[in-house]
Design a protein around this motif. Structure first.
Motif, PDB file in Angstrom:
ATOM      1  N   TYR A 104      -5.909  -3.799   3.292  1.00 20.80           N
ATOM      2  CA  TYR A 104      -5.743  -3.037   4.531  1.00 20.80           C
ATOM      3  C   TYR A 104      -6.799  -3.380   5.581  1.00 20.80           C
ATOM      4  O   TYR A 104      -6.469  -3.557   6.753  1.00 20.80           O
ATOM      5  CB  TYR A 104      -5.822  -1.527   4.235  1.00 20.80           C
ATOM      6  N   GLN A 223      -2.378  -0.019  -7.825  1.00 21.99           N
ATOM      7  CA  GLN A 223      -2.092  -0.339  -6.426  1.00 21.99           C
ATOM      8  C   GLN A 223      -1.463   0.853  -5.714  1.00 21.99           C
ATOM      9  O   GLN A 223      -0.597   1.525  -6.274  1.00 21.99           O
ATOM     10  CB  GLN A 223      -1.120  -1.530  -6.337  1.00 21.99           C
ATOM     11  N   SER A 225       0.528   0.566  -3.254  1.00 23.66           N
ATOM     12  CA  SER A 225       1.921   0.222  -2.933  1.00 23.66           C
ATOM     13  C   SER A 225       2.870   0.691  -4.030  1.00 23.66           C
ATOM     14  O   SER A 225       3.974   1.183  -3.738  1.00 23.66           O
ATOM     15  CB  SER A 225       2.048  -1.290  -2.721  1.00 23.66           C
ATOM     16  N   LEU A 228       3.178   4.542  -3.796  1.00 21.46           N
ATOM     17  CA  LEU A 228       3.968   5.000  -2.655  1.00 21.46           C
ATOM     18  C   LEU A 228       5.452   4.700  -2.840  1.00 21.46           C
ATOM     19  O   LEU A 228       6.311   5.449  -2.366  1.00 21.46           O
ATOM     20  CB  LEU A 228       3.432   4.368  -1.372  1.00 21.46           C
ATOM     21  N   SER A 229       5.754   3.613  -3.523  1.00 25.53           N
ATOM     22  CA  SER A 229       7.173   3.325  -3.810  1.00 25.53           C
ATOM     23  C   SER A 229       7.762   4.415  -4.691  1.00 25.53           C
ATOM     24  O   SER A 229       8.899   4.878  -4.473  1.00 25.53           O
ATOM     25  CB  SER A 229       7.302   1.962  -4.498  1.00 25.53           C
ATOM     26  N   ALA A 244      -4.286   3.424   3.849  1.00 28.17           N
ATOM     27  CA  ALA A 244      -3.190   3.056   2.952  1.00 28.17           C
ATOM     28  C   ALA A 244      -1.838   3.575   3.424  1.00 28.17           C
ATOM     29  O   ALA A 244      -0.815   3.308   2.800  1.00 28.17           O
ATOM     30  CB  ALA A 244      -3.473   3.569   1.541  1.00 28.17           C
ATOM     31  N   ILE A 245      -1.823   4.320   4.520  1.00 27.77           N
ATOM     32  CA  ILE A 245      -0.560   4.865   5.026  1.00 27.77           C
ATOM     33  C   ILE A 245       0.348   3.727   5.487  1.00 27.77           C
ATOM     34  O   ILE A 245      -0.041   2.893   6.303  1.00 27.77           O
ATOM     35  CB  ILE A 245      -0.813   5.850   6.188  1.00 27.77           C
ATOM     36  N   GLU A 246       1.530   3.676   4.925  1.00 31.29           N
ATOM     37  CA  GLU A 246       2.507   2.648   5.280  1.00 31.29           C
ATOM     38  C   GLU A 246       3.541   3.257   6.230  1.00 31.29           C
ATOM     39  O   GLU A 246       4.362   4.088   5.826  1.00 31.29           O
ATOM     40  CB  GLU A 246       3.186   2.104   4.023  1.00 31.29           C
ATOM     41  N   LYS A 247       3.487   2.832   7.478  1.00 32.65           N
ATOM     42  CA  LYS A 247       4.350   3.436   8.495  1.00 32.65           C
ATOM     43  C   LYS A 247       5.835   3.193   8.223  1.00 32.65           C
ATOM     44  O   LYS A 247       6.669   4.005   8.595  1.00 32.65           O
ATOM     45  CB  LYS A 247       3.964   2.890   9.867  1.00 32.65           C
ATOM     46  N   SER A 249       7.235   3.053   5.264  1.00 35.01           N
ATOM     47  CA  SER A 249       7.663   3.520   3.948  1.00 35.01           C
ATOM     48  C   SER A 249       8.517   4.783   4.072  1.00 35.01           C
ATOM     49  O   SER A 249       8.591   5.413   5.133  1.00 35.01           O
ATOM     50  CB  SER A 249       6.448   3.810   3.066  1.00 35.01           C
ATOM     51  N   CYS A 251       7.826   7.497   2.539  1.00 34.55           N
ATOM     52  CA  CYS A 251       6.956   8.654   2.289  1.00 34.55           C
ATOM     53  C   CYS A 251       6.651   9.408   3.574  1.00 34.55           C
ATOM     54  O   CYS A 251       6.742   8.870   4.685  1.00 34.55           O
ATOM     55  CB  CYS A 251       5.643   8.207   1.650  1.00 34.55           C
ATOM     56  N   TYR A 253       3.434  11.650   5.216  1.00 36.36           N
ATOM     57  CA  TYR A 253       1.994  11.799   5.008  1.00 36.36           C
ATOM     58  C   TYR A 253       1.492  13.029   5.745  1.00 36.36           C
ATOM     59  O   TYR A 253       1.717  13.174   6.958  1.00 36.36           O
ATOM     60  CB  TYR A 253       1.256  10.555   5.503  1.00 36.36           C
TER      61      TYR A 253
END
Length: 296
Positions: A104, A223, A225, A228-229, A244-247, A249, A251, A253
């Motif tokens: 990241y 991980q 990733s 979050l999956s 670590a926020i995956e825009k 994804s 999920c 937040y």
């Protein structure tokens, strides 16, 4: 035998008198004469014949002169190399980084630094904090990027940035639309956390402890990733740092409403170890990136 004695000896040989040699060497003549005598005593032979106000090399002095000059030339060459290495960016910089930061925060820094200083060879190793600290102790790596604080008085640390912690929730979770929540709100949820050995697991568990929550852990990974999956698929909830926020994804937040729910990322180096210009430039690049990250 002292280097200044060799310098004085060569000066006398070049000028032909003790007085001019002393003037050229910026030293009092009695001091210069005394040092020449000490050199002769150590060698067990006279280097000069004193002929009134002038001097002349003896056979021993003639044989010794080229060797003395060679020693002084080597010394100057070594000094020049040291100065050049100190002032030139080059060589090897070995970096260690924890897995919860590496993908990241680091890639942009590595790319921009390598473009700016292509003559520097960068090597990067990703591992958990205890392994990186051992590599620092052994001088296998020059610095480690990790979560602070770290244990050990032998390390010097510099904070780079602080980031908040977030709850990662499935997209249709009942709390997904909130702006903030407490971990107590998740007391009945299955948790997905990093496995033991990762410092962020300790951070997440500490946050749960403050909330007097004993999480039911149903999945562990090395991980974010993977976590979050699984969260996106509805398997449970997790705790992640801001970076670590995956825009993109699935999920959602939500900020954790705990004033201590944050982590500090910093750099650790071995106390007392000298820093090359290349390493110092890399530290400056990290600080600049951290400032931009904080403003984003």
């Amino acid at each position: 035998m002292e280097l200044h004695q060799l310098r004085y000896f060569c000066a006398v040989a070049d000028t032909g008198t003790f007085s001019r040699a002393a003037e050229q060497s910026h030293v009092a003549q009695p001091s210069l004469s005394q040092q020449i005598l000490k050199l002769e005593d150590e060698l067990g032979a006279r280097l000069f014949d004193r002929l009134g106000r002038s001097v002349r090399l003896t056979d021993v002095g003639k044989a010794f002169l080229p060797r003395a000059r060679a020693v002084l030339r080597e010394l100057e060459a070594a000094r020049g190399d040291a100065v050049e290495r100190k002032e030139t960016l080059g060589g090897l910089v070995a970096v260690g980084v924890i897995p919860t930061v590496a993908p990241y925060f680091l890639p942009f820094c590595l790319t921009s630094y390598s473009r700016k200083f292509p003559q520097v060879q960068l090597t990067v190793v990703e591992d958990i904090t205890p392994v990186l600290l051992e590599r620092l102790r052994a001088s296998v790596i020059d610095l480690a990027i990790l979560a602070l604080p770290v244990r050990g008085h032998e390390f010097e640390t510099v904070p780079l940035l602080t980031e908040r912690l977030f709850a990662a929730l499935p997209p249709k979770h009942k709390l997904a639309s909130r702006k903030a929540l407490t971990l107590k709100d998740l007391r009945d949820e299955p948790f997905l956390l990093l496995r033991d050995g990762h410092c962020f697991r300790d951070t997440a568990v500490a946050a749960c402890d403050r909330a007097r929550l004993h999480p039911q852990i149903v999945f562990e990974s090395g991980q974010f990733s993977s976590l979050l999956s699984m969260v996106g698929a509805g398997m449970g909830v997790s705790i992640v740092p801001g970076m670590a926020i995956e825009k993109g994804s699935r999920c959602r937040y939500v900020r954790i409403a705990d004033e201590q729910a944050f982590r500090t990322i910093g750099v650790a180096t071995l106390r007392g170890r000298s820093r090359s210009r290349s390493l110092q430039a890399f530290l400056e690049a990290l600080r600049a990136l951290a400032e931009r990250y904080a403003k984003a």
